[in-house]
Scaffold this active site. Structure first.
Site, PDB file in Angstrom:
ATOM      1  N   GLU A   1      -8.395  -3.100  -2.425  1.00  0.00           N
ATOM      2  CA  GLU A   1      -7.183  -3.073  -3.250  1.00  0.00           C
ATOM      3  C   GLU A   1      -5.966  -2.735  -2.411  1.00  0.00           C
ATOM      4  O   GLU A   1      -4.873  -3.266  -2.638  1.00  0.00           O
ATOM      5  CB  GLU A   1      -7.339  -2.054  -4.385  1.00  0.00           C
TER       6      GLU A   1
ATOM      7  N   ASP B   1       9.714  -1.831   5.017  1.00  0.00           N
ATOM      8  CA  ASP B   1      10.119  -1.127   3.800  1.00  0.00           C
ATOM      9  C   ASP B   1      11.087   0.006   4.113  1.00  0.00           C
ATOM     10  O   ASP B   1      12.014   0.274   3.332  1.00  0.00           O
ATOM     11  CB  ASP B   1       8.888  -0.584   3.071  1.00  0.00           C
TER      12      ASP B   1
ATOM     13  N   HIS C   1       3.658  -5.338   1.616  1.00  0.00           N
ATOM     14  CA  HIS C   1       4.233  -4.034   1.912  1.00  0.00           C
ATOM     15  C   HIS C   1       3.974  -3.729   3.390  1.00  0.00           C
ATOM     16  O   HIS C   1       2.852  -3.860   3.868  1.00  0.00           O
ATOM     17  CB  HIS C   1       3.587  -2.938   1.048  1.00  0.00           C
TER      18      HIS C   1
END
Length: 227
Positions: free
Chosen positions: A52, A158, A153
């Site tokens: 995940e 970021d 990400h």
């Protein structure tokens, strides 16, 4: 003020379940200007990265096999953040993982707050934009920050996006050079002279235009200049 805008990627969501940091990205801001100094490292977490999490950041177990463990980069990382204000989106998440990594060192390293203060841009956004979405992508859209390269990400990307968003959230225009600011170590005048510019052309009113103007003034009652 020295600020470090920071982001991390991890093996999962909860350090109390044994999850670890696998990437740290940070950029330095001094007096509201990006200095170009960064800290970026991938870390072998010595455990499996959950699928995940891989789906979010794209960092695989195979990629991390030859990377340093946290203990090998801890001193350099602490030196980079020492004495700064950390600017983090959803700071409890990242700080919780950082504190967990520091605790695993078992050498009295302490906690994040022992080295720097922390500003949470998620809370800041919630205060400034009630009722709106507060994800980094939503903030990029709201403040016109280009995040088209953000397919996954990534900690450094970021952090760079968050730095742009934070500076716009808290001060609007950030690159304006005002009189008295220093540029390359010298005092800037704040303006640039235009050389060899032509003289301004002065256009005088004609006699007919002046008579028409006087006739118009007669029609104005109680004019201040007639008192």
């Amino acid at each position: 003020m020295r600020q470090i805008v920071l982001d991390t990627e991890t093996t999962g969501l909860r350090p109390e379940e044994g999850h670890r940091i696998i990437e740290i990205g940070a950029v330095e801001v001094i007096k509201r200007k990006l200095t170009g100094r960064t800290f970026h490292v991938y870390i072998n977490p010595q455990r499996v990265v959950e699928q995940e999490a891989i789906d979010v950041h794209g960092i695989t177990n195979d990629f991390l096999q030859d990377k340093p463990v946290f203990a090998q980069i801890a001193e350099e990382f602490i030196d980079f953040i020492q004495g700064a204000e950390l600017v983090i989106h959803n700071a409890p998440f990242d700080v919780g993982f950082m504190d967990h990594e520091f605790a695993l060192l078992r050498n009295g390293t302490g906690k994040t707050i022992d080295y720097c203060s922390v500003l949470d841009t998620l809370k800041l956004s919630q205060q400034m934009r009630p009722g709106q979405r507060h994800t980094l992508d939503a903030l990029c859209r709201a403040y016109g920050v280009d995040n088209s390269n953000r397919t996954f990400h990534g900690a450094l990307l970021d952090a760079e996006l968050l730095a742009d968003v934070y500076l716009l959230m808290t001060g609007g225009q950030t690159a304006l050079e005002l009189p008295g600011n220093r540029a390359n170590g010298e005092l800037s005048s704040g303006w640039t002279p235009v050389l060899n510019k032509p003289a301004l052309k002065v256009v005088q009113a004609s006699a007919a235009e002046q008579r028409a103007h006087q006739q118009r003034l007669v029609l104005i009652n109680d004019a201040l200049w007639q008192e």
